[in-house]
Design an enzyme around this catalytic site. Structure first.
Site, PDB file in Angstrom:
ATOM      1  N   ARG A 177      49.611  23.230 -51.870  1.00  0.00           N
ATOM      2  CA  ARG A 177      49.552  22.785 -53.267  1.00  0.00           C
ATOM      3  C   ARG A 177      48.334  21.886 -53.513  1.00  0.00           C
ATOM      4  NH1 ARG A 177      52.300  26.143 -52.474  1.00  0.00           N
ATOM      5  NH2 ARG A 177      54.474  26.525 -53.044  1.00  0.00           N
ATOM      6  N   SER A 250      58.713  23.378 -60.608  1.00  0.00           N
ATOM      7  CA  SER A 250      58.996  22.419 -59.531  1.00  0.00           C
ATOM      8  C   SER A 250      58.158  21.164 -59.740  1.00  0.00           C
ATOM      9  CB  SER A 250      58.681  23.041 -58.169  1.00  0.00           C
ATOM     10  OG  SER A 250      59.518  24.147 -57.929  1.00  0.00           O
ATOM     11  N   GLU A 346      54.020  17.412 -58.292  1.00  0.00           N
ATOM     12  CA  GLU A 346      53.098  18.546 -58.364  1.00  0.00           C
ATOM     13  C   GLU A 346      52.221  18.498 -59.609  1.00  0.00           C
ATOM     14  OE1 GLU A 346      54.076  22.553 -57.692  1.00  0.00           O
ATOM     15  OE2 GLU A 346      55.485  22.168 -56.060  1.00  0.00           O
TER      16      GLU A 346
END
EC number: 1.3.1.98
Length: 353
Positions: A177, A250, A346
């Site tokens: 990520r 998420s 995130e």
């Protein structure tokens, strides 16, 4: 860093005229946000004008689909939304298709086009919200596949340098990520297009039990279409539709820990959900950690945790950035106190100024 400059195209510079814009519909969390200066980038010839315009503002905020951002109530700066269109097959060889998509293309729509045309390899990434241009920034991933696994190259506009730059995987510095772009000054780069190397022959990636069950219900060898359908079914069952309930997917990364830390946690929490990684570390299921701390379905002010997926923070109606971030901080505190693990958000949190 070695990057190749793309030769300049001889074309007129398209003008940009900033206008005020309500951004509530431009972010999937549905947060009330206002941009006094907003432009839409619909063709590459507008990028030189963006470079000329950006220095007049305190900051440049580059938006894609708004699915991975937390926007403040008002943005003191210039907001540029990337809407560049186009998908094309640019090459093929014995072991791969090379497909290019412009940065403004909807990610799921692009994956669907690939599956429809037999350009297989992205089906595990179906239904991830956002645009193609945002995908490499986050190095999106799901069900055993990351964008980096299928990446060929990209073309990005250097806003300060006023030039197009070609970047390969080494220059993008992909990690979990993460990428080169997440460590640059906000607004320094605008991705114009991304090219993908999709493997031939295709092999399914079925590392997750849920996916194995859904993709092979009839007992036959799974096809890319079957994997695509399975991923879509799983995501629709577990995750809320942003058009119905505001969310950014998420909200936290799954934390990575070394083998010793994982073993110590297993001794205290036998039900710990973790996944081994190629480098010997383990990825802990952040949703499980949050759920075990009792947050699933709870609400704090106008922000809440989804009742079916603890990784997803939702806008219960009228939430602003500070509501979402207060909830995130409370969850982080509880998880860290119980497990000694710090959860990282995130989404990109855009400053007001």
């Amino acid at each position: 860093m070695s990057m190749s400059t793309v030769p300049a195209r001889i074309e007129p510079v398209a003008p940009l005229a900033p206008q005020a814009q309500d951004l509530r519909c431009f972010n999937t969390l549905g947060l009330a946000s206002h941009a006094p200066a907003f432009v839409a980038l619909t063709e590459p010839s507008q990028l030189p004008a963006l470079s000329a315009l950006a220095p007049r503002f305190r900051q440049l905020v580059v938006l894609g689909g708004g699915s991975n951002v937390v926007l403040p109530a008002s943005i003191d700066g210039l907001v540029a939304q990337v809407r560049l269109p186009g998908v094309r097959l640019v090459g093929q060889c014995a072991d791969a298709w090379v497909v290019e998509a412009a940065a403004g293309e909807n990610w799921h729509g692009f994956v669907t086009v690939c599956v429809d045309n037999g350009w297989d390899g992205l089906e595990n990434l179906a239904l991830i919200p956002g645009t193609v241009g945002a995908a490499p920034v986050q190095n999106i991933g799901a069900y055993g596949v990351e964008l980096a696994d299928r990446f060929h190259s990209l073309t990005a506009w250097d806003v300060k340098g006023g030039r197009w730059v070609e970047m390969g995987a080494a220059e993008c510095r992909f990690a979990y990520r993460d990428s080169f772009f997440k460590h640059q000054e906000p607004g320094a780069w605008v991705i114009g297009s991304v090219r993908f190397a999709l493997p031939r022959p295709w092999q399914p990636v079925l590392d997750y039990p849920d996916l194995q069950r859904h993709a092979a219900l009839d007992g036959a060898a799974p096809t890319a279409r079957a994997v695509y359908d399975a991923v879509c079914a799983i995501r629709r069952a577990k995750l809320p539709d942003p058009a119905v309930v505001g969310n950014a997917g998420s909200f936290f990364k799954n934390p990575l820990v070394d083998a010793g830390t994982r073993q110590a946690l297993l001794g205290r929490f036998p039900g710990l959900v973790s996944y081994p990684q190629p480098d010997g570390r383990y990825k802990l299921a952040a949703g499980w950690l949050i759920d075990q701390c009792g947050w699933k379905g709870r609400q704090l002010g106008a922000a809440g945790v989804h009742d079916r997926q603890a990784l997803v923070l939702v806008n219960r109606g009228g939430a602003q950035a500070h509501d979402i971030m207060a909830l995130a901080a409370a969850i982080q505190g509880d998880v860290e106190r119980r497990y000694g693990v710090r959860l990282e958000p995130e989404p990109v949190v855009v400053p007001a100024r």
